[in-house]
Motif scaffolding. Sequence first.
Motif, PDB file in Angstrom:
ATOM      1  N   SER A 274      11.460  -6.469  13.786  1.00  0.00           N
ATOM      2  CA  SER A 274      11.801  -7.655  14.731  1.00  0.00           C
ATOM      3  C   SER A 274      11.752  -7.255  16.231  1.00  0.00           C
ATOM      4  O   SER A 274      11.924  -8.139  16.981  1.00  0.00           O
ATOM      5  CB  SER A 274      13.491  -7.783  14.453  1.00  0.00           C
ATOM      6  N   ALA A 282      13.079 -15.778  13.821  1.00  0.00           N
ATOM      7  CA  ALA A 282      13.412 -15.587  12.449  1.00  0.00           C
ATOM      8  C   ALA A 282      12.235 -14.491  11.903  1.00  0.00           C
ATOM      9  O   ALA A 282      11.075 -14.780  12.071  1.00  0.00           O
ATOM     10  CB  ALA A 282      13.681 -16.685  11.273  1.00  0.00           C
ATOM     11  N   LEU A 283      12.573 -13.620  10.801  1.00  0.00           N
ATOM     12  CA  LEU A 283      11.702 -12.868  10.355  1.00  0.00           C
ATOM     13  C   LEU A 283      11.319 -13.574   8.804  1.00  0.00           C
ATOM     14  O   LEU A 283      12.261 -13.901   8.275  1.00  0.00           O
ATOM     15  CB  LEU A 283      12.232 -11.342   9.895  1.00  0.00           C
ATOM     16  N   ARG A 284      10.006 -13.302   8.402  1.00  0.00           N
ATOM     17  CA  ARG A 284       9.652 -13.821   7.149  1.00  0.00           C
ATOM     18  C   ARG A 284       9.676 -12.733   5.988  1.00  0.00           C
ATOM     19  O   ARG A 284       9.037 -11.725   6.198  1.00  0.00           O
ATOM     20  CB  ARG A 284       8.425 -14.450   7.259  1.00  0.00           C
ATOM     21  N   THR A 286       8.935 -11.849   2.295  1.00  0.00           N
ATOM     22  CA  THR A 286       8.272 -12.151   1.106  1.00  0.00           C
ATOM     23  C   THR A 286       8.489 -11.053  -0.243  1.00  0.00           C
ATOM     24  O   THR A 286       8.146 -10.078  -0.034  1.00  0.00           O
ATOM     25  CB  THR A 286       6.683 -12.299   1.320  1.00  0.00           C
ATOM     26  N   SER A 320      13.067 -16.872   5.332  1.00  0.00           N
ATOM     27  CA  SER A 320      12.974 -16.613   6.890  1.00  0.00           C
ATOM     28  C   SER A 320      14.552 -16.498   7.249  1.00  0.00           C
ATOM     29  O   SER A 320      15.440 -17.408   6.912  1.00  0.00           O
ATOM     30  CB  SER A 320      12.331 -17.914   7.324  1.00  0.00           C
ATOM     31  N   LYS A 322      17.235 -14.726  10.058  1.00  0.00           N
ATOM     32  CA  LYS A 322      17.464 -14.083  11.446  1.00  0.00           C
ATOM     33  C   LYS A 322      17.759 -12.655  11.655  1.00  0.00           C
ATOM     34  O   LYS A 322      18.671 -12.046  10.706  1.00  0.00           O
ATOM     35  CB  LYS A 322      18.369 -15.061  12.272  1.00  0.00           C
ATOM     36  N   PRO A 376      19.512 -18.764   5.132  1.00  0.00           N
ATOM     37  CA  PRO A 376      18.003 -18.984   5.824  1.00  0.00           C
ATOM     38  C   PRO A 376      17.790 -20.014   6.630  1.00  0.00           C
ATOM     39  O   PRO A 376      18.086 -21.183   6.403  1.00  0.00           O
ATOM     40  CB  PRO A 376      17.056 -18.837   4.432  1.00  0.00           C
ATOM     41  N   ASN A 377      16.664 -19.800   7.643  1.00  0.00           N
ATOM     42  CA  ASN A 377      16.025 -20.747   8.398  1.00  0.00           C
ATOM     43  C   ASN A 377      14.692 -21.347   7.733  1.00  0.00           C
ATOM     44  O   ASN A 377      14.389 -21.108   6.422  1.00  0.00           O
ATOM     45  CB  ASN A 377      15.186 -20.221   9.627  1.00  0.00           C
ATOM     46  N   LEU A 379      11.359 -22.516   6.597  1.00  0.00           N
ATOM     47  CA  LEU A 379       9.858 -21.777   6.582  1.00  0.00           C
ATOM     48  C   LEU A 379       9.012 -22.668   7.443  1.00  0.00           C
ATOM     49  O   LEU A 379       8.675 -23.697   7.071  1.00  0.00           O
ATOM     50  CB  LEU A 379       9.486 -21.611   5.189  1.00  0.00           C
TER      51      LEU A 379
END
Lengths: 381, 222
Positions: A274, A282-284, A286, A320, A322, A376-377, A379
């Motif tokens: 980050s 936000a970070l993704r 997977t 996604s 934060k 989550p945010n 995508l």
Amino acid sequence: MRFQANRDVLSEAVSFTVKLLPQRTTLPILSGVLISTTDDGISLSAFDYEVSAQTQISAAVEEPGRVLVSGRLLAEIASKLPNAPVSFATDDNRIVVTCGSASFTLLSMPVEEYPTLPQIEGESGLVPADEFSEAVAQVAVAASRDDVTPVITGVQLEISQNRLSLVATDRYRVAVREIDWDGSVGRSEPSTALIPARTLQEIGKTFGHNGNIQVTLVAKDDRELIAFTAEKKTVTSLLIKGNFPPVKRLFPETVENYAVINTADLIEATRRVSLVLEREAALRFTFNVDGLTLEAIGSEQAQASESVEALVTGDDTVVSLKPQFLLDGLSAVHSEFVRISFTKTDNPNKPGPVLVTSQTSKEQAGSDSYRYLLQPNLLLR
Amino acid sequence: MDYAGRLSAHLPLATRLLVIKADGSLLVHSDGGSYKPLNWMSPPCTFAVSEPDDVQTDAGATEIWTVTHTKTSDRLIVSVHEVLHDSSHELGIDPGLQKDGVEAHLQKLLAEQLGLLGDGHTLVRREYMTAIGPVDILARDGDGRSVAIELKRRGDIDGVEQLTRYLELMNRDPLLSPVTGVFAAQEIKPQARTLAEDRGIRCLVLDYDAMKGVDSGVPTLF
């Protein structure tokens, strides 16, 4: 008034009393600490109509009385005194504090105008101090700091039978922790109390090592307050008025889709990746058979990605999140591994919430009752 | 360009933007410094164009502009060497600056969403007139007591003082009394909050976007 007290005991008592006082107050007498003699010592108290703190220490009382003196100044003086017994004596409207060869003269404020501290009577119960302190630290971080919605700037305490649950939310996440509640000393009817998060955090820190804390709900003349007492220390706080949103029902009953990851590894990877993110981005994450991949889209100047070992059960999932919100949850699970569960949703504009819970090993779920639900945010790609 | 009078100043020869306004004032701008002119003459003043003398012609000037202040006799003298562009425009009547657009909209929205104040609040009227000016919103709470609301974009001490004056006056009215105050703003300064709460005025922070129904784009749990 005239008494003599142990320097360390006095210093600790004064610093406890003034800790919750506001920096600036519109009524100068409220910045004072009230010192009054009791049968076997002295009591120190501070009150600003919202929060009060009171403690008793043993002292050799030579002449009974009551004085009001500037709290912050007394706290600073008490912490710097030489190692010798401290004696207090009143001289007209002055207070002379002597310790070894040091001597201070302080102006006293009018005691008559000082408000009466809240009386503590009502239904109460006991909570283990260490567990309560841990629970407050785990939950309070999720409370909102936005004055637009005062109700969720507090931590909700819900008492039912032998459990006390603490709940906080800022609409992006919900943190819940349950601890034991011993209602045998008083009545233990189901009840709730909403306490300003900042005050509760301070209470959690203050009472962390004090055995059991007695918690009392006081309702008097439509002013509702809560009192915490342990080892001759008492803190009271007014409650926030209003109805806390029913956030507990947001938690899913069962989840089939989850990943188990080493907590420390995930915290470090999240912090690292980050670094390239812009604020609020936000970070993704997977999740698939190969484990977890973290990706930071970042700006044109920098991107980052990292893989972390993860044991995924169920479908492959991309979310996604934060980073700070995830870190708040990860730092609070207090277990070697963490379980991140994914809930399903039918709403295409709102991804299903992610649930963070503790996990003692890769296979074994944690025993404590801390749960952290995070929205989550969307995508972006 | 020379300024003579109470103070002397000189601007060397360069390409400049000169603005002559209908009130007679002259402003000298460079390509920078935003709204601030390098030099100017404020009205009332007179504007005169004259032929350059020999020395000035030798230096390259084609016209001399002299702007003289009518009261102080300060003069701004411009030696015009070359005109790159010259145009004149009629601007018509100035409609004025609309600063309070958001505040008016907030008032309308809050009047429609009085539930933000608490359950059971009903609107009496917007812009309730008192002898010293209009109160933004007059409402009644669930128990029928009067509530005066002062709305601001940024809530500072002045706003609290204003509401205090209204409250003092309205509490003299036996039909309204007792009137409680609510200080509502998008952002309330800590000092203003302290003062308001000390005077028994409730503070209410408003989320303009949420009141407008604008989605922030970040999903929430509830």
